[in-house]
Design an enzyme around this catalytic site. Structure first.
Site: not given
Length: 83
Positions: A80, A46, A23, A53-54
């Site tokens: 991922e 959002n 962040y 955003c993950h």
DNA sequence: CGTATGACGTGCA
DNA sequence: GTGCACGCCATAC
């Protein structure tokens, strides 16, 4: 939409695959190094699924949260190969 | 318009 | 290593 939020979303949107950002980093790139708190808030509100955003995690390396449930976030990260 | 909140971070006990 | 308190900024109410 505030300029700041737009910038933040844009930055998060540009995060390469297999790459995570804190962040704080996002806030710095957005031009407000001290607004990391607001960054999380913006991502929380959002709802745009276009924004990965993950891939934004805490500086401690811990999972922050997710508007769809942190479980989903962890799931995606594992998928991922980040975790 | 003022107060409260939150997906944070750092410092200190 | 763990826990608590303070600071900071953009939204929501």
């Amino acid at each position: 939409m505030s300029r700041f939020s737009q910038k933040v979303l844009g930055i998060v949107l540009k995060i390469p695959l297999r790459r995570t950002m804190t962040y704080k980093e996002v806030a710095v790139l957005a031009g407000r190094p001290k607004a990391y708190r607001a960054v999380g808030n913006i991502l929380n509100k959002n709802k745009d699924s276009k924004v990965p955003c993950h891939r934004v995690i805490r500086s401690d390396g811990g999972i922050g949260g997710y508007n769809r449930g942190k479980d989903a976030k962890v799931r995606i990260l594992k998928k991922e190969g980040i975790w």
